[in-house]
Design an enzyme around this catalytic site. Structure first.
Site, PDB file in Angstrom:
ATOM      1  N   TYR A 132      -6.489   3.688   7.367  1.00  0.00           N
ATOM      2  CA  TYR A 132      -5.470   3.432   8.384  1.00  0.00           C
ATOM      3  C   TYR A 132      -5.309   4.693   9.221  1.00  0.00           C
ATOM      4  O   TYR A 132      -4.994   5.751   8.688  1.00  0.00           O
ATOM      5  CB  TYR A 132      -4.132   3.081   7.730  1.00  0.00           C
ATOM      6  CG  TYR A 132      -4.155   1.757   7.011  1.00  0.00           C
ATOM      7  CD1 TYR A 132      -3.902   0.568   7.690  1.00  0.00           C
ATOM      8  CD2 TYR A 132      -4.457   1.687   5.654  1.00  0.00           C
ATOM      9  CE1 TYR A 132      -3.933  -0.653   7.035  1.00  0.00           C
ATOM     10  CE2 TYR A 132      -4.487   0.465   4.991  1.00  0.00           C
ATOM     11  CZ  TYR A 132      -4.226  -0.702   5.686  1.00  0.00           C
ATOM     12  OH  TYR A 132      -4.258  -1.909   5.040  1.00  0.00           O
ATOM     13  N   HIS A 172      -7.351 -11.973   5.032  1.00  0.00           N
ATOM     14  CA  HIS A 172      -6.165 -11.227   4.577  1.00  0.00           C
ATOM     15  C   HIS A 172      -5.328 -10.807   5.776  1.00  0.00           C
ATOM     16  O   HIS A 172      -5.723 -11.029   6.922  1.00  0.00           O
ATOM     17  CB  HIS A 172      -6.595  -9.995   3.779  1.00  0.00           C
ATOM     18  CG  HIS A 172      -7.449  -9.051   4.583  1.00  0.00           C
ATOM     19  ND1 HIS A 172      -8.802  -9.236   4.715  1.00  0.00           N
ATOM     20  CD2 HIS A 172      -7.134  -7.954   5.309  1.00  0.00           C
ATOM     21  CE1 HIS A 172      -9.295  -8.274   5.487  1.00  0.00           C
ATOM     22  NE2 HIS A 172      -8.304  -7.498   5.867  1.00  0.00           N
ATOM     23  N   TYR A 197      -9.814   0.745   2.477  1.00  0.00           N
ATOM     24  CA  TYR A 197      -9.366   0.710   3.866  1.00  0.00           C
ATOM     25  C   TYR A 197      -8.937   2.067   4.383  1.00  0.00           C
ATOM     26  O   TYR A 197      -8.365   2.862   3.644  1.00  0.00           O
ATOM     27  CB  TYR A 197      -8.165  -0.237   3.998  1.00  0.00           C
ATOM     28  CG  TYR A 197      -8.512  -1.492   4.757  1.00  0.00           C
ATOM     29  CD1 TYR A 197      -8.859  -2.646   4.079  1.00  0.00           C
ATOM     30  CD2 TYR A 197      -8.524  -1.511   6.147  1.00  0.00           C
ATOM     31  CE1 TYR A 197      -9.198  -3.797   4.772  1.00  0.00           C
ATOM     32  CE2 TYR A 197      -8.863  -2.654   6.843  1.00  0.00           C
ATOM     33  CZ  TYR A 197      -9.204  -3.794   6.148  1.00  0.00           C
ATOM     34  OH  TYR A 197      -9.550  -4.924   6.829  1.00  0.00           O
ATOM     35  N   ASP A 252       0.801  -1.225   0.000  1.00  0.00           N
ATOM     36  CA  ASP A 252       0.000   0.000   0.000  1.00  0.00           C
ATOM     37  C   ASP A 252       0.832   1.273   0.000  1.00  0.00           C
ATOM     38  O   ASP A 252       0.388   2.306  -0.480  1.00  0.00           O
ATOM     39  CB  ASP A 252      -0.950   0.005   1.202  1.00  0.00           C
ATOM     40  CG  ASP A 252      -2.234  -0.762   0.903  1.00  0.00           C
ATOM     41  OD1 ASP A 252      -2.502  -1.043  -0.284  1.00  0.00           O
ATOM     42  OD2 ASP A 252      -2.976  -1.064   1.848  1.00  0.00           O
TER      43      ASP A 252
HETATM   44 CU   LIG Z   1      -8.324  -6.120   7.300  1.00  0.00          CU
END
Ligand SMILES: [Cu+2]
Ligand SMILES: *[C@@H]1O[C@H](CO)[C@@H](O)[C@H](O)[C@H]1NC(C)=O
Ligand SMILES: *[C@@H]1O[C@H](CO)[C@@H](O)[C@H](O)[C@H]1NC(C)=O
Ligand SMILES: *[C@@H]1O[C@H](CO)[C@@H](O)[C@H](O)[C@H]1NC(C)=O
Length: 676
Positions: free
Chosen positions: A414, A467, A412, A324
């Site tokens: 973070y 994952h 996602y 990422d």
């Molecule tokens: Cu996850």
């Protein structure tokens, strides 16, 4: 009309003016590049690579500060002249031009290109947002795709597509390609919950055209129902009710920010920003009340790579093994933080800038927030009841300073925290939230599932795929100076043979200093040991080496076989801890060119040299890892899953450094009476 000479003169004046303003307002050599500097970089490079309508233009994949050498920064810092003379500024650029990756170093003082190198190794630079946007629009002009969508009775205007990096699976020749997968909005904004499962479009980024297409779509598009997360669209009942929270600071915030340098309580540090790394914390020093001086702890720290492999080996999923940071840019993906929800009411916000594909600066408002945090915790306390007729209680509230950034990489989110505590600890927090990457399936109940589905059935036709998340931190600790050692304090069981004691065993500390890199490759959780970076040249009065401990949590090991390609590329996750000698060019654990990399230029590869690391300037690499088996609570949006670790002083101070913190003064709050 202006003549060419006038234009040139105008250009020179403008560049000189912007250079001067750069120097005047940004005196710290580790400050991130400013918008004016990004413009200079673009202008200087476009002189050698002018835009053309006939062939492909140069694109800026990465532009960042080419930071001065460490020794130069340290001598600049110790220079007595105030204000300090600004150091020369340089930018490091990775560009794509004629299907090659160019590494260009630009000197912003002499306004010139210092060096240009064609990268010859494997892998490609970070993808820009612009090229991903352009690529994800291609399917809408691609006939086979349009036909597929129509055939399925779907409305093309409700389809959105996003980009997925494809990794490397042993191919001899790798092109700069990515995959595109598409989702169906129609009635939801949670697009990731509604994949057109089985449709994959392959785009060559250098040609910017579709080079592959497959439609294996068999499962229905998961339903829109139940995927909403906006408060404005959800239906009652609502709850649980939260009364809100506040941290009152009647005397104002306790920190000061000068440029990019933050001072708070006993801490001082510098906040940088990079399109790839996101936040960079440098020169973190803590004031020692006894020594009456600032003592350095960390020279530079940031998230070096973030590896997210999915555990589904089937045709449309096997390649999902993202880097990422190196592929998508942790900084490029920074979200603007929302006051009061992303950060508390007492937060101060800081903007960030990066460059677009064409070299123009892009502004991220509120990319960081900085705030003092009081969560009701205790810094230290004691109640003494051992003395007759007396009860003594001393306690101090635990207030800390947090620097926060949120990076949203597609689905996602973070949440990255750097938390500084007056006790000398630095806590590094990672929060995972956002939307799961789900796979469309034909099931509505687990009873129907007779095959491996590689995840959890979360809702009708919706499978959350298993994952991992591995975040590898680069931590150039400088414990009271650069020359440091890495020490393992192993707790070993000793069997007592002396029959004068009824005890048969105890544990003792056996210290082992890592001599070479091999001694510092550590998988945590296998052995009771404390890990520390110490300064072997500095000791406390009683003679202990001054150090900082690594207190891990959220430790995970990759669960892939050694010759699996993602495991080869991400071999830097094979150990939770590594230590390397400082080398300015070894920054990116997954290699400088992570997209389609082959694992030949990673932390794991450099580490094979097994260099000496004792009493040297060393870098500690620590990987925070999560195995993620999705659960229904993660749907449609995932409550934050937290992890992190702590760097904590160990014999760094002569005694408790917060012993003399005074209890807070009583604050008279409106509508509040303290009962005692
Ligand atoms: Cu996850
Ligand atoms: C290159 O950039 C220029 C100016 O930004 C633009 O006009 C031109 O169309 C671009 N060339 C190509 C081939 O995209
Ligand atoms: C779009 O969603 C609506 C309900 O939200 C549904 O009635 C309609 O059939 C959908 N259209 C298509 C083409 O899927
Ligand atoms: C620094 O690291 C790079 C990349 O691993 C390597 O090529 C170079 O030789 C190293 N320099 C020194 C002085 O070790």
């Amino acid at each position: 009309m202006a003549s060419t000479a006038q234009l040139v003169l105008f250009f020179i004046v403008i560049t000189l003016l912007s250079t001067l303003s750069v120097l005047a307002t940004h005196p710290h050599p580790l400050d991130p590049l400013t918008p004016a500097e990004f413009n200079l970089v673009r202008t200087i490079i476009s002189r050698s690579y002018p835009a053309s309508s006939t062939h492909t233009n140069l694109t800026f994949q990465y532009v960042g500060l080419d930071e001065p050498d460490k020794h130069a920064i340290l001598s600049w810092l110790s220079s007595k002249s105030k204000p300090r003379v600004p150091m020369p500024r340089r930018a490091f650029v990775v560009a794509r031009f004629e299907k090659k990756s160019l590494e260009i170093t630009v000197d912003l003082s002499s306004l010139s290109i210092v060096s240009t190198k064609v990268f010859k190794g494997h892998g490609f630079p970070m993808l820009t947002l612009d090229e991903q946007t352009t690529a994800s629009e291609l399917p809408f002009k691609y006939k086979p795709f349009i036909e597929s969508v129509n055939e399925k009775g779907l409305d093309l205007s409700q389809v959105v597509c996003t980009t997925f990096t494809v990794g490397w699976f042993g191919q001899v020749k790798t092109d700069r390609i990515l995959n595109i997968q598409c989702f169906y909005k129609n009635g939801t904004i949670t697009l990731y919950a509604r994949p057109l499962e089985g449709i994959t479009v392959v785009v060559d980024l250098d040609e910017m055209k579709i080079v592959g297409y497959s439609d294996r779509m068999v499962a229905p598009v998961p339903e829109a129902e139940g995927t909403e997360y906006r408060a404005s669209e959800l239906k009652p009942p609502f709850g649980p009710e939260l009364k809100g929270s506040a941290f009152l600071q009647p005397r104002g915030p306790g920190f000061e920010i000068h440029g990019h340098t933050v001072r708070w309580a006993n801490w001082e540090f510098h906040i940088g920003f990079d399109i790839r790394a996101g936040p960079i914390i440098s020169l973190a020093s803590i004031y020692d009340l006894e020594k009456q001086e600032y003592r350095r702890v960390l020279y530079r720290g940031f998230i070096s790579e973030l590896f997210v492999p999915y555990m589904d080996p089937t045709e449309d999923w096997y390649y999902k093994t993202y880097f990422d940071s190196g592929e998508f840019g942790f900084g490029q993906s920074a979200s603007s933080l929302q006051p009061l929800t992303d950060c508390p009411s007492n937060a101060v916000f800081h903007d960030a800038f990066y460059q677009s594909s064409d070299g123009n600066p892009v502004h991220i408002p509120n990319a960081f927030c900085i705030f003092e945090k009081y969560a009701g915790d205790v810094m230290w306390r004691h109640t003494e009841i051992g003395i007759p007729d007396q009860v003594i209680t001393e306690a101090r509230p635990d207030v800390s300073l947090v620097v926060r950034m949120v990076s949203t990489i597609g689905n996602y989110d973070y949440i990255i925290d750097w938390e500084f505590k007056p006790s000398g600890s630095i806590k590094l927090g990672v929060g995972l939230s956002g939307i799961l990457e789900v796979k469309g399936g034909k099931y509505t109940h687990t009873d129907q599932i007779k095959e491996e589905v590689y995840g959890t059935l979360l809702a009708d036709y919706t499978i959350g795929i298993n994952h991992d998340h591995f975040l590898t931190y680069y931590l150039d600790l400088d414990i009271d100076g650069e020359a440091n050692s890495f020490v393992k304090s192993n707790l070993e069981i000793v069997t007592v043979t002396d029959h004068n004691t009824p005890r048969k065993s105890y544990w003792k500390v056996v210290r082992e200093t890592a001599i070479t890199e091999a001694d510092a490759r550590i998988n945590l959780g296998l052995k009771a040991s404390e890990l520390a970076v110490v300064n072997p040249n500095k000791e406390t009065k009683p003679g202990n080496k001054m150090g900082y401990r690594l207190i891990p949590s959220s430790v995970s090991h990759p669960l892939l076989v050694a010759d699996d390609y993602p495991k080869i590329r991400a071999a830097f996750t094979n150990y939770n801890v590594w230590v390397t000698p400082y080398n300015k060019s070894e920054k990116w654990a997954g290699g400088p060119y992570a997209d389609r990399s082959r694992g030949d230029d990673t932390l794991a590869a450099w580490n094979q040299r097994d260099r000496k690391i004792e009493n040297k300037d060393i870098v500690l690499w620590y990987t925070v890892g999560f195995h993620h088996v999705p659960s229904q609570e993660d749907f449609p949006v995932m409550p934050t899953l937290s992890g992190g670790f702590e760097l904590r002083p160990t014999n760094f101070f002569e005694r408790n450094p917060v012993l003399k913190v005074l209890p807070p003064k009583h604050v008279n709050l409106p509508n509040c009476t303290l009962k005692s």
